[in-house]
Motif scaffolding. Structure first.
Motif: not given
Length: 385
Positions: A218-235
């Motif tokens: 089973k695989s998990f990917i880990v990184s900092h920025p979201p792919v589907f943002p939903g808050s302040k960092h939409m941009w």
């Protein structure tokens, strides 16, 4: 299956840290950098939120009853960005990351494995760029510095995996196996890429995930920025889109649109049956299931929470990402939008068993002042036979 192959499979599974019938548990937590600036590197607890040590204490308490084998921390550990009373930004980062390491030491002493990658606060510096340059509404003076990546590697060296990704990712992209699972950890902040992954990184990821699939993991990917943002960092999440951006030289185009890049990345995850993408960057907790892959944002260790996109009186929106909607229309699960639209402090605990993978969210909608303030908020079934 012949006896030799059966023994080989059992040995491999035991080596990965899980015994048949037991669960492999790992925590995901992120974004504990302090909110208020300080003139000194050790100010504000070394650039670390006061919520973070409480979460560490809560994880230790949970692990006392049932071991938590792994803690994933994908970035924004410290305030970073400024040199303060040090000789340079990298020197100040070294002081603050050392303080962060000290805070996390009890987990390592308890036998928990830690794995990290960098966020923007560990990699960038506040430069002297001209804010009047015609680069659109969201032009930023923050830029990465090579020495900052070196500091992360030097201070947190044993929290990085040995199966390294492309050299251009500065030693902060890697993969590892644990508990019968495969984890691909990606650096989204390099000297050439900001909030995105290079062509070289995506090719490495495809190969890495293919090997995991062939091994039945089973695989998990880990990184900092979201792919589907939903808050302040939409941009400035992975699918960065700013229609006002008009600086040539960024990628040779005006009006850069990374939504296509985000879709390409998500299609790789879908193709290889990745269980979840684990990230932060936005200061709250968000859980979405998008086309069969879970998008789990566990950024709840901050001093101050961000409101969810779509909450009344927030102007932190870039609705063009979602075709004018306040919520992600591609998500079949979208919590806590579909419940109460509250932002939460907290962290996520994932349990991997033979027949299912579950996740519990622990946290509070008021700022935690003690370990006891972290309550079980929600549970999800991420996968089951």
């Amino acid at each position: 299956m012949d006896l030799f192959r059966l023994v080989l499979v059992l040995l491999c599974f035991l080596a990965s840290g899980t015994v048949w019938g037991e669960s492999f548990r790992f925590a995901v937590l992120c974004d504990c950098r302090s909110d208020a600036e300080s003139p000194t590197c050790m100010g504000n607890n070394g650039g670390i939120s006061a919520v973070a040590p409480l979460a560490v204490g809560h994880i230790l308490a949970k692990a006392a009853a049932d071991p938590i084998n792994l803690v994933l921390f994908p970035g924004d550990m410290i305030a970073g960005y400024l040199k303060r009373d040090a000789h340079s930004v990298s020197d100040c980062n070294r002081i603050q990351l050392t303080q962060w390491r000290t805070m996390m030491q009890p987990l390592m002493d308890a036998g928990t494995t830690l794995r990290v990658t960098a966020g923007d606060h560990e990699t960038r510096v506040l430069g002297e760029s001209d804010l009047s340059a015609p680069c659109g509404k969201h032009f930023t003076k923050y830029s990465p510095a090579t020495e900052n990546f070196e500091v992360v590697r030097n201070v947190l060296w044993e929290m990085l995996g040995e199966n390294q990704g492309p050299a251009s990712d500065m030693g902060l992209t890697y993969s590892f196996d644990m508990g019968g699972c495969h984890f691909s950890v990606l650096n989204a902040y390099t000297m050439l890429h900001k909030n995105s992954f290079s062509e070289e990184t995506l090719k490495w990821l495809e190969s890495d995930l293919q090997k995991a699939a062939e091994a039945g993991q089973k695989s998990f990917i880990v990184s900092h920025p979201p792919v589907f943002p939903g808050s302040k960092h939409m941009w400035d999440a992975l699918p960065f889109f700013d229609p006002t951006y008009n600086c040539d030289g960024y990628d040779g185009r005006y009006g850069i649109d990374r939504r296509r890049e985000a879709d390409r990345f998500w299609n790789i995850l879908k193709k290889h049956n990745v269980t979840a993408y684990l990230c932060g960057h936005e200061h709250n907790i968000q859980v979405q299931e998008v086309e069969g892959v879970w998008h789990i944002l566990s950024g709840g260790l901050t001093d101050k929470l961000y409101p969810l996109n779509g909450v009344v009186k927030t102007d932190w929106t870039n609705l063009i990402l979602y075709d004018g909607r306040f919520q992600n229309p591609r998500a079949s699960v979208i919590w806590p939008w579909d419940e109460n639209k509250k932002s939460y402090w907290g962290w996520c605990l994932i349990s991997v068993m033979e027949d299912r993978i579950t996740m519990e969210v622990f946290g509070s909608d008021t700022r935690p002042r003690s370990v006891d303030d972290f309550k079980r908020l929600k549970s999800f079934v991420l996968w089951q036979k």
